[in-house]
Motif scaffolding. Structure first.
Motif, PDB file in Angstrom:
ATOM      1  N   ARG A  11      24.422 -21.347 -18.017  1.00 37.11           N
ATOM      2  CA  ARG A  11      24.462 -20.407 -16.888  1.00 37.11           C
ATOM      3  C   ARG A  11      23.586 -20.885 -15.731  1.00 37.11           C
ATOM      4  NH1 ARG A  11      24.374 -16.517 -21.047  1.00 37.11           N
ATOM      5  NH2 ARG A  11      22.118 -16.227 -20.775  1.00 37.11           N
ATOM      6  N   LYS A  12      22.392 -21.399 -16.063  1.00 34.61           N
ATOM      7  CA  LYS A  12      21.517 -21.905 -15.006  1.00 34.61           C
ATOM      8  C   LYS A  12      22.157 -23.086 -14.285  1.00 34.61           C
ATOM      9  CE  LYS A  12      17.107 -20.468 -17.010  1.00 34.61           C
ATOM     10  NZ  LYS A  12      15.810 -20.939 -17.582  1.00 34.61           N
ATOM     11  N   GLY A  13      22.784 -23.987 -15.062  1.00 34.11           N
ATOM     12  CA  GLY A  13      23.446 -25.117 -14.426  1.00 34.11           C
ATOM     13  C   GLY A  13      24.591 -24.678 -13.539  1.00 34.11           C
ATOM     14  N   SER A  14      25.361 -23.661 -14.008  1.00 35.24           N
ATOM     15  CA  SER A  14      26.467 -23.151 -13.195  1.00 35.24           C
ATOM     16  C   SER A  14      25.961 -22.498 -11.916  1.00 35.24           C
ATOM     17  CB  SER A  14      27.282 -22.150 -14.021  1.00 35.24           C
ATOM     18  OG  SER A  14      28.312 -21.585 -13.238  1.00 35.24           O
ATOM     19  N   GLU A  15      24.878 -21.709 -12.038  1.00 36.42           N
ATOM     20  CA  GLU A  15      24.316 -21.075 -10.856  1.00 36.42           C
ATOM     21  C   GLU A  15      23.765 -22.109  -9.876  1.00 36.42           C
ATOM     22  OE1 GLU A  15      21.417 -18.424 -12.339  1.00 36.42           O
ATOM     23  OE2 GLU A  15      22.871 -16.952 -13.112  1.00 36.42           O
ATOM     24  N   ALA A  16      23.158 -23.185 -10.414  1.00 32.43           N
ATOM     25  CA  ALA A  16      22.630 -24.232  -9.527  1.00 32.43           C
ATOM     26  C   ALA A  16      23.758 -24.924  -8.783  1.00 32.43           C
ATOM     27  CB  ALA A  16      21.833 -25.243 -10.344  1.00 32.43           C
ATOM     28  N   ARG A  17      24.864 -25.209  -9.506  1.00 32.00           N
ATOM     29  CA  ARG A  17      25.997 -25.839  -8.841  1.00 32.00           C
ATOM     30  C   ARG A  17      26.580 -24.940  -7.765  1.00 32.00           C
ATOM     31  NH1 ARG A  17      27.088 -27.518 -14.148  1.00 32.00           N
ATOM     32  NH2 ARG A  17      28.572 -25.777 -14.404  1.00 32.00           N
ATOM     33  N   LYS A  18      26.707 -23.629  -8.081  1.00 35.73           N
ATOM     34  CA  LYS A  18      27.220 -22.696  -7.079  1.00 35.73           C
ATOM     35  C   LYS A  18      26.298 -22.626  -5.863  1.00 35.73           C
ATOM     36  CE  LYS A  18      29.762 -19.719 -10.284  1.00 35.73           C
ATOM     37  NZ  LYS A  18      29.869 -18.357 -10.873  1.00 35.73           N
ATOM     38  N   GLY A  19      24.979 -22.651  -6.125  1.00 37.44           N
ATOM     39  CA  GLY A  19      24.040 -22.617  -5.015  1.00 37.44           C
ATOM     40  C   GLY A  19      24.146 -23.851  -4.140  1.00 37.44           C
ATOM     41  N   ASN A  20      24.299 -25.017  -4.780  1.00 39.35           N
ATOM     42  CA  ASN A  20      24.451 -26.256  -4.007  1.00 39.35           C
ATOM     43  C   ASN A  20      25.726 -26.243  -3.181  1.00 39.35           C
ATOM     44  OD1 ASN A  20      22.055 -27.339  -4.993  1.00 39.35           O
ATOM     45  ND2 ASN A  20      23.075 -28.256  -6.779  1.00 39.35           N
ATOM     46  N   GLU A  21      26.814 -25.731  -3.793  1.00 30.72           N
ATOM     47  CA  GLU A  21      28.071 -25.658  -3.054  1.00 30.72           C
ATOM     48  C   GLU A  21      27.972 -24.704  -1.871  1.00 30.72           C
ATOM     49  OE1 GLU A  21      30.977 -24.553  -5.892  1.00 30.72           O
ATOM     50  OE2 GLU A  21      31.004 -26.509  -6.928  1.00 30.72           O
ATOM     51  N   ALA A  22      27.267 -23.566  -2.091  1.00 37.79           N
ATOM     52  CA  ALA A  22      27.099 -22.606  -0.987  1.00 37.79           C
ATOM     53  C   ALA A  22      26.279 -23.205   0.143  1.00 37.79           C
ATOM     54  CB  ALA A  22      26.435 -21.328  -1.504  1.00 37.79           C
ATOM     55  N   ARG A  23      25.222 -23.975  -0.210  1.00 35.99           N
ATOM     56  CA  ARG A  23      24.410 -24.611   0.825  1.00 35.99           C
ATOM     57  C   ARG A  23      25.204 -25.661   1.585  1.00 35.99           C
ATOM     58  NH1 ARG A  23      20.257 -23.811  -3.036  1.00 35.99           N
ATOM     59  NH2 ARG A  23      20.738 -25.807  -4.054  1.00 35.99           N
ATOM     60  N   LYS A  24      26.048 -26.414   0.854  1.00 33.86           N
ATOM     61  CA  LYS A  24      26.883 -27.412   1.511  1.00 33.86           C
ATOM     62  C   LYS A  24      27.865 -26.755   2.477  1.00 33.86           C
ATOM     63  CE  LYS A  24      26.675 -30.916  -2.144  1.00 33.86           C
ATOM     64  NZ  LYS A  24      27.462 -31.664  -3.159  1.00 33.86           N
ATOM     65  N   ARG A  25      28.479 -25.639   2.010  1.00 36.76           N
ATOM     66  CA  ARG A  25      29.398 -24.934   2.901  1.00 36.76           C
ATOM     67  C   ARG A  25      28.663 -24.377   4.111  1.00 36.76           C
ATOM     68  NH1 ARG A  25      31.617 -22.988  -2.063  1.00 36.76           N
ATOM     69  NH2 ARG A  25      30.392 -21.081  -1.828  1.00 36.76           N
ATOM     70  N   GLY A  26      27.437 -23.876   3.893  1.00 37.77           N
ATOM     71  CA  GLY A  26      26.651 -23.365   5.017  1.00 37.77           C
ATOM     72  C   GLY A  26      26.309 -24.445   6.020  1.00 37.77           C
ATOM     73  N   ARG A  27      25.929 -25.641   5.511  1.00 34.57           N
ATOM     74  CA  ARG A  27      25.619 -26.746   6.407  1.00 34.57           C
ATOM     75  C   ARG A  27      26.861 -27.193   7.181  1.00 34.57           C
ATOM     76  NH1 ARG A  27      22.062 -28.471   2.173  1.00 34.57           N
ATOM     77  NH2 ARG A  27      23.754 -29.735   1.274  1.00 34.57           N
ATOM     78  N   ALA A  28      28.009 -27.236   6.462  1.00 35.07           N
ATOM     79  CA  ALA A  28      29.249 -27.629   7.139  1.00 35.07           C
ATOM     80  C   ALA A  28      29.627 -26.630   8.222  1.00 35.07           C
ATOM     81  CB  ALA A  28      30.387 -27.766   6.114  1.00 35.07           C
TER      82      ALA A  28
END
Length: 296
Positions: A11-28
């Protein structure tokens, strides 16, 4: 226990991946937003840049086909020539007098009328206000002849007051300030009346300071409109020394040839005061536009 730990790690790994994806989308999204805003800023600034570069070219370069972006020879003589081709200082003074006279007149008369329509109760108020708004539907060109007859009858042709007297009041300014007065709570007036304040004291000391953003917005709009006004100054003042700069620059446009470097140099100098006015009043102007429709 091991399965529980594994589940938590998954679950922690999944949440970390989701957080990274959200940050990438935010930067884009941030990059795309800044790219669009930069493009819009370039479109807005380009006319001023072209104006400056044209003023630094020679007359032959401005007539070249295809046109060149940068001047071959940087020539600043146009900024000196504009002061000899026109009575430029007198025209700038007339523009300042016209702008200041109209702006102060509208701030005083429109605020008084707007306060009366918004906060006072009198017979026929709504009908009178509807008549005021009907003026907005009348093209300003239809008022030129009667206004000219009035100015001529007063003996003010070819004078500074002829420029700003007809523009010292506007239905638009009254409507705009009325909308802001309507947003103010009536408890302020009631408390002031209990303390013995009259209507004018309430207007001047309590209500007027609370609508400073609206006053700043009206000042910017009126100043820009007055500074750029062309039709009325051309009609009422035919003496070049009595013209504002907006009308004086049109005399640089010849029938067979136009000195574009000098015209662009004069236009650039003439636009600087309005840019400074907007820079100093920008915060109030944006705030007033954001709040202008909050209450009818």
């Amino acid at each position: 226990m091991s399965e529980t730990r594994k589940g938590r790690e998954v679950r922690k790994g999944s949440e970390a991946r989701k957080g990274n994806e959200a940050r990438k989308r935010g930067r884009a999204g941030s990059v795309a937003t800044h790219a669009v805003l930069s493009l819009g800023a370039l479109v807005m600034v380009f006319p001023f840049l072209w104006q400056l570069l044209t003023a630094l070219k020679t007359l032959a370069e401005t007539s070249r086909v295809p046109p060149t972006f940068l001047p071959d020879t940087w020539n600043g003589a146009s900024f000196e020539e504009v002061f000899t081709a026109l009575p430029f200082r007198e025209m700038l003074t007339n523009s300042v007098l016209n702008t200041v006279g109209r702006t102060l007149g509208q701030l005083v008369f429109c605020s008084l009328a707007a306060y009366a329509f918004a906060r006072m109760r009198f017979r026929g108020r709504n009908v009178l206000f509807a008549l005021f708004l009907s003026v907005l539907m009348v093209p300003s060109s239809l008022l030129v002849l009667p206004q000219y007859d009035i100015i001529q009858g007063l003996g003010l042709l070819n004078s500074a007051p002829a420029l700003f007297l007809p523009g010292m009041f506007s239905a638009f300014g009254t409507f705009m300030l009325r909308q802001f007065f309507l947003t103010l709570p009536r408890e302020l007036e009631e408390a002031a009346r209990i303390d013995g304040a009259g209507s004018f004291r309430i207007f001047w000391s309590i209500m007027l300071p609370l609508i400073r953003p609206a006053l700043a917005a009206l000042a910017v709009i009126t100043a820009m409109w007055s500074w750029n006004d062309l039709l009325w100054p051309l009609i009422v003042n035919t003496d070049p020394a009595k013209m504002p700069i907006s009308a004086g620059l049109t005399s640089l446009e010849g029938q067979f040839e136009t000195n574009y470097p000098v015209m662009m140099a004069g236009s650039l100098i003439a636009s600087l005061p309005m840019l400074l006015v907007y820079v100093f009043l920008q915060r109030h102007f944006v705030q007033s536009v954001a709040l202008s429709g909050s209450k009818s």
